[in-house]
Design a protein around this motif. Structure first.
Motif, mmCIF file in Angstrom:
data_model
loop_
_atom_site.group_PDB
_atom_site.id
_atom_site.type_symbol
_atom_site.label_atom_id
_atom_site.label_comp_id
_atom_site.label_asym_id
_atom_site.label_seq_id
_atom_site.Cartn_x
_atom_site.Cartn_y
_atom_site.Cartn_z
ATOM 1 N N PRO A 157 0.807 -1.223 0.000
ATOM 2 C CA PRO A 157 0.000 0.000 0.000
ATOM 3 C C PRO A 157 0.844 1.280 0.000
ATOM 4 O O PRO A 157 0.453 2.285 0.552
ATOM 5 N N ILE A 158 2.040 1.200 -0.600
ATOM 6 C CA ILE A 158 2.968 2.325 -0.602
ATOM 7 C C ILE A 158 3.557 2.456 -2.001
ATOM 8 O O ILE A 158 3.872 1.449 -2.634
ATOM 9 N N SER A 211 -4.446 7.640 4.876
ATOM 10 C CA SER A 211 -3.788 7.846 3.590
ATOM 11 C C SER A 211 -3.026 9.162 3.658
ATOM 12 O O SER A 211 -3.616 10.180 3.992
ATOM 13 N N GLN A 253 0.890 11.399 2.376
ATOM 14 C CA GLN A 253 2.174 11.406 1.690
ATOM 15 C C GLN A 253 3.220 12.035 2.598
ATOM 16 O O GLN A 253 2.932 12.946 3.365
ATOM 17 N N TYR A 290 4.005 7.752 -0.859
ATOM 18 C CA TYR A 290 2.547 7.821 -0.795
ATOM 19 C C TYR A 290 2.049 6.569 -0.079
ATOM 20 O O TYR A 290 2.185 5.461 -0.599
ATOM 21 N N GLU A 329 -1.033 4.609 0.877
ATOM 22 C CA GLU A 329 -2.409 4.555 0.396
ATOM 23 C C GLU A 329 -3.410 4.105 1.453
ATOM 24 O O GLU A 329 -4.601 4.143 1.217
ATOM 25 N N ALA A 330 -2.915 3.675 2.608
ATOM 26 C CA ALA A 330 -3.802 3.188 3.667
ATOM 27 C C ALA A 330 -3.125 3.372 5.019
ATOM 28 O O ALA A 330 -1.913 3.560 5.094
#
Length: 132
Positions: free
Chosen positions: A55-56, A99, A101, A70, A72-73
């Motif tokens: 998730p990155i 989520s 960045q 980033y 994402e979760a």
């Protein structure tokens, strides 16, 4: 275990931003077989039933020497380590609760072989390499 990690590759892309062309590179990440914990909203001990593999994703802005991660979760506590030619130049513990960045400003004019490692509290691990 030897087959789990392989050499990373960097894919160069151009991004248009208000009459400028920025040189951006996507840093490919590979990791171990342990998935990152995905925390559900409101309960940090519960997990979703479907987990993304990684998730990155990581992008390098070569013009401004900024490495952006980033997430994402929500994946909880992670250790981030950035090395240049085998020497750690950045290390941070982060608690990723949504989520988000995160950016790392590299020294302008930096050159060499870099690696980024992100390790979750549960042993999940990803690594990427790039050259400046």
């Amino acid at each position: 275990m030897l087959g789990v990690f392989s050499l990373m590759e960097v894919n160069a892309h151009s991004v248009v931003n208000k009459n400028e062309v920025l040189q951006m590179s996507s840093v490919q990440l590979t990791g171990n077989d342990v998935p990152f914990d995905i925390l559900t909203k409101g309960d940090t001990d519960d997990h979703r039933s479907v987990r993304p593999v990684v998730p990155i994703f990581v992008v390098l802005d070569t013009d401004n020497c900024i490495l952006t991660m980033y997430f994402e979760a929500a994946i909880g506590e992670v250790e981030i380590t950035l090395s240049q030619d085998g020497v750690v130049v950045y290390s941070s513990s982060e608690n990723i609760q949504s989520s988000v960045q995160k950016g790392i400003q590299l020294e302008l004019g930096s050159s060499g072989n870099f690696s980024i490692e992100i390790e979750g509290k549960n042993g999940a691990y990803v690594r990427g390499e790039f050259v400046l």
